[in-house]
Design a protein around this motif. Structure first.
Motif, short mmCIF file in Angstrom:
data_model
loop_
_atom_site.label_atom_id
_atom_site.label_comp_id
_atom_site.label_asym_id
_atom_site.label_seq_id
_atom_site.Cartn_x
_atom_site.Cartn_y
_atom_site.Cartn_z
N ASP A 217 -6.98 7.79 12.37
CA ASP A 217 -5.61 7.46 12.74
C ASP A 217 -4.99 8.66 13.44
OD1 ASP A 217 -3.84 9.11 10.80
OD2 ASP A 217 -5.26 8.15 9.45
N SER A 281 -3.00 5.36 16.72
CA SER A 281 -3.15 4.36 15.66
C SER A 281 -2.44 4.80 14.38
CB SER A 281 -4.63 4.12 15.35
OG SER A 281 -5.28 3.52 16.44
N ASP A 282 -1.59 3.93 13.86
CA ASP A 282 -0.95 4.19 12.57
C ASP A 282 -1.97 4.03 11.45
OD1 ASP A 282 1.58 4.67 13.61
OD2 ASP A 282 2.13 2.55 13.57
N VAL A 283 -1.75 4.76 10.37
CA VAL A 283 -2.68 4.70 9.25
C VAL A 283 -2.74 3.31 8.65
CG1 VAL A 283 -0.96 5.43 7.54
CG2 VAL A 283 -3.40 5.87 7.13
N SER A 284 -1.64 2.56 8.70
CA SER A 284 -1.63 1.20 8.14
C SER A 284 -2.60 0.30 8.89
CB SER A 284 -0.22 0.62 8.20
OG SER A 284 0.26 0.57 9.53
N VAL A 285 -2.73 0.50 10.20
CA VAL A 285 -3.67 -0.30 11.00
C VAL A 285 -5.11 0.05 10.61
CG1 VAL A 285 -4.50 -0.76 13.34
CG2 VAL A 285 -2.04 -0.50 12.90
N ASP A 287 -6.07 1.32 7.73
CA ASP A 287 -6.29 0.81 6.37
C ASP A 287 -6.76 -0.65 6.41
OD1 ASP A 287 -5.57 3.18 5.17
OD2 ASP A 287 -3.51 2.57 4.76
N LYS A 288 -6.12 -1.44 7.25
CA LYS A 288 -6.48 -2.86 7.34
C LYS A 288 -7.90 -3.04 7.87
CE LYS A 288 -1.74 -4.57 7.92
NZ LYS A 288 -0.77 -5.21 8.85
N GLU A 291 -10.18 -2.35 4.99
CA GLU A 291 -10.09 -3.41 3.98
C GLU A 291 -10.64 -4.74 4.47
OE1 GLU A 291 -5.97 -3.32 3.04
OE2 GLU A 291 -6.08 -1.36 2.04
N ASN A 310 -9.53 -4.20 -2.64
CA ASN A 310 -8.99 -4.86 -1.44
C ASN A 310 -10.10 -5.44 -0.57
OD1 ASN A 310 -6.26 -4.27 -2.02
ND2 ASN A 310 -6.49 -2.21 -1.20
#
Length: 512
Positions: A217, A281-285, A287-288, A291, A310
Motif C-alpha cells: 500500500d 493504494s489505500d491499506v483498506s484496498v 486488506d480486501k 482477504e 476473514n
C-alpha cells in the motif's frame, strides 16, 4: 492517621516487600525473567492508609463509571483510592501541555515520547525513576529494551505502557506453498522466486493471472511498519540507523542491504509481480485483496488468525501460517518502541522520595499475578471464566467498555508475564503470538530512537518525505541508481548531514 504516618507505613511495607523478595531470590524460589511469572508480591497491610492517586489518561470513547467493580477490585488489592482523569483522545496532548504549564498535574500522567514532553523531562518536571527500579520485583524483571526505548539523555523518567517490541511476523498461504512445493523465503533471491511463482503459477486455479506474492500500500515505507525496513533488517541491515564504535551514524537507506531490497522491489515492479498502483493504494484496498484470496505473503504486526478468519469466508479451504521473519543470518526483526505511552510521575504532585516509592509500589503491584489477570481479562465470572488451563471470555462487549479503557492505560504485558492461564485461542493465534514473544530475542534496535536532534525536530518530517518519495521513484523505475544517489545528496544538503552529526554528538554524550 496523619499523612506522614501513612507515608512511613508505606515505606516500611516497601522495605518488607523488598527484603522478602531478596530472601526468595536467595533461596532460588523466584526467577526475575521477563517471560516467567515471579512470586506474587503481597498486597499492602490492611492497617496502612490507602494511597490516594489521580491518573490522567486519554480515552477515545465513553468513560467507565466511577467506583465500578473493576476499580474497586484494583483499589482493594493495591490499598489505594483512585481517580481516573479521562481526557478525550482528540484534545489529550493539548490538555497535558496546559496542565504542565499551569503546574496542575496529577500523581501519574500518561504522556507520549514527543519533543515537548522530552523537554519537560530534561527540565525535571518528572521524577527520574531509573535508580529505583532494582527495588521492585516486577518492574526490574522487564526486558531492558523497553526502558532504553524511552530514556532521555540516558535517564528514565517514566514507565512504558508495554507493547511488544518485535511485532513483525511473516504470514503466508500455507496451502498455496504446499501445492506449489514452495518454501518460506530467506534470501532476496528466494523472495523473488516465490513472488514470481505465485504471480505466474495460478495458485488459486481460476485460470487467471490475478494473484500476487505480496501487495504493497502507499505507506509501504513509512514508520516502524515499513516493509522495506523489515525486509532489509532480515537481510542483515540496520533498523533505521546504523552506528559504529566511533559514534558515526548512517541512515538505513545508505546501506547495501537497503539498496538490495529496493532493487528487489524494482525488479518485481518491472516484471509486474507486485501491484502496479502500490504508490496510491489505500491499506483498506490491500486488506480486501488479501482477504479475498489473491495474495500469498504479508509481513504484518497483526495476528494471522484474523486473516484466516476473514479469508476462509471467501476461500473455505485456505490455510494461513505464521513464522518468524528469517534471513541468511537467522531471525532478525526491527525493534519497535515497545510502548503505547509513558506513565510519568510529576514532582509537583509527588513531592518527596517517600511518596515516590509508594507510587512505584502501586505501579509494581499492577504486574502481580492477580492484577495481571484483572487488567487483561477483567473480573472472573463477569468478563471471563476458567476452564482447565485456559480462560474463556464471557462478555466481549462488557470487556470493551469496562476493562479495555484500563488495559490501555495501566501496566501489563498481556500473556507474556505472570499469566499461567492464557485465553483459549486457535493454534494459529497462539503460534503467531509465540512468534512475537520469540522475536524479542532477535530484535534489532534503532540506535537513534531516543537521541535528540534539533534538525529532526525542525525538519524531520520533510526530510523523511524527501527520501521516501525517492524510494518510490526508484522502485517504479523513474530514477536509476545514479538518480538515487543524487537524491541522497539532496537529502544531506537539506539537513540530513547536519542531523547525522547531531545524532553522533547526542550518542557520544550519552555514552560518557
Amino acid at each position: 492517621m496523619t499523612k506522614k504516618w501513612a507515608l512511613l507505613m508505606g515505606s516500611a511495607m516497601l522495605v518488607t516487600t523488598v527484603l522478602s523478595a531478596c530472601s526468595s531470590n536467595n533461596n532460588g524460589q523466584q526467577e526475575a525473567n521477563a517471560n516467567q511469572p515471579v512470586a506474587d508480591n503481597p498486597a499492602p497491610a490492611e492497617q496502612a492508609e490507602p494511597l490516594e492517586l489521580t491518573i490522567a489518561a486519554h480515552l477515545p470513547g465513553e468513560a467507565p463509571a466511577e467506583d465500578n467493580p473493576f476499580e474497586l477490585a484494583l483499589e482493594k488489592y493495591t490499598n489505594s483510592k483512585l481517580r481516573f482523569q479521562w481526557i478525550p483522545t482528540s484534545g489529550y496532548d493539548d490538555k497535558i501541555n496546559v496542565m504542565i504549564a499551569s503546574d496542575e498535574l496529577p500523581e501519574i500522567v500518561k504522556v507520549s515520547y514527543v519533543p515537548n514532553i522530552i523537554s519537560s523531562m530534561q527540565n525535571d518536571v518528572f521524577w527520574e525513576i531509573g535508580p529505583y527500579l532494582k527495588d521492585y520485583t516486577n518492574l526490574s524483571a522487564q526486558p531492558e529494551t523497553y526502558y532504553n526505548n524511552i530514556k532521555v539523555d540516558g535517564k528514565l523518567y517514566g514507565l512504558p505502557v508495554f507493547r511488544p517490541v518485535g511485532r513483525a511476523v511473516l504470514q503466508y498461504r500455507k496451502d498455496w506453498f504446499d501445492a506449489k512445493s514452495l518454501t518460506v523465503p530467506k534470501t532476496l533471491d528466494e523472495w523473488y522466486n516465490v513472488m514470481k511463482a505465485v504471480a505466474e503459477g495460478d495458485p488459486d486455479q481460476n485460470g487467471k493471472k490475478d494473484t500476487y506474492g505480496m501487495m504493497l500500500d502507499k505507506n509501504y515505507n513509512q514508520g516502524v511498519a515499513s516493509t522495506l525496513t523489515r525486509l532489509s533488517v532480515s537481510q542483515g541491515g540496520p533498523n533505521k540507523w546504523k552506528v559504529d564504535d566511533q559514534g558515526n551514524f548512517t541512515p538505513e537507506f545508505m546501506t547495501d542491504e537497503f539498496l538490495a531490497t529496493m532493487k528487489l522491489f524494482n525488479r518485481l515492479y518491472e516484471e509486474q509481480l507486485i501491484n502496479q498502483d502500490f504508490a496510491v493504494s489505500d491499506v483498506s484496498v490491500i486488506d480486501k485483496a488479501y482477504e479475498s484470496g489473491r495474495v500469498a505473503i504479508r509481513i504484518s504486526g497483526g495476528n494471522a488468525q484474523s486473516m484466516q478468519t476473514n479469508l476462509e469466508k471467501v476461500v473455505p479451504t485456505a490455510v494461513m501460517d505464521a513464522v518468524g521473519l528469517e534471513g541468511p543470518e537467522g531471525v532478525r526483526v526491527p525493534g519497535e518502541n515497545g510502548n503505547a505511552g509513558i506513565l510519568a510521575i510529576p514532582k509537583s504532585s509527588v513531592k518527596s522520595e517517600e511518596e515516590l516509592k509508594r507510587v512505584l509500589t502501586f505501579l509494581d503491584q499492577l504486574l502481580d499475578k492477580e492484577m495481571v489477570y484483572l487488567i487483561n481479562k477483567g473480573i472472573e465470572g463477569t468478563h471471563y471464566k476458567v476452564e482447565g488451563d485456559f480462560t474463556i471470555p464471557l462478555d466481549k462487549e462488557a470487556d470493551a467498555k469496562e476493562v479495555k479503557p484500563y488495559r490501555d492505560v495501566l501496566l501489563q504485558r498481556g500473556e507474556s508475564y505472570n499469566m499461567d492461564k492464557p485465553m483459549q485461542q486457535t493454534p494459529l493465534f497462539k503460534k503467531n503470538n509465540d512468534v512475537v514473544i520469540e522475536n524479542e530475542k532477535h530484535v534489532v534496535a534503532n540506535p537513534a530512537l531516543t537521541l535528540l536532534s534539533a534538525t529532526y525536530t525542525d525538519r524531520g518530517a520533510d526530510l523523511e518525505q524527501m527520501i521516501t518519495d525517492a524510494q518510490t521513484k526508484f522502485i517504479m523505475g523513474e530514477i536509476d541508481e545514479a538518480g538515487w544517489q543524487a537524491a541522497i545528496e539532496q537529502w544531506k544538503d537539506a539537513g540530513g548531514a547536519k542531523m547525522i552529526e547531531e545524532y553522533k554528538e547526542a550518542y557520544l554524550k550519552v555514552q560518557q
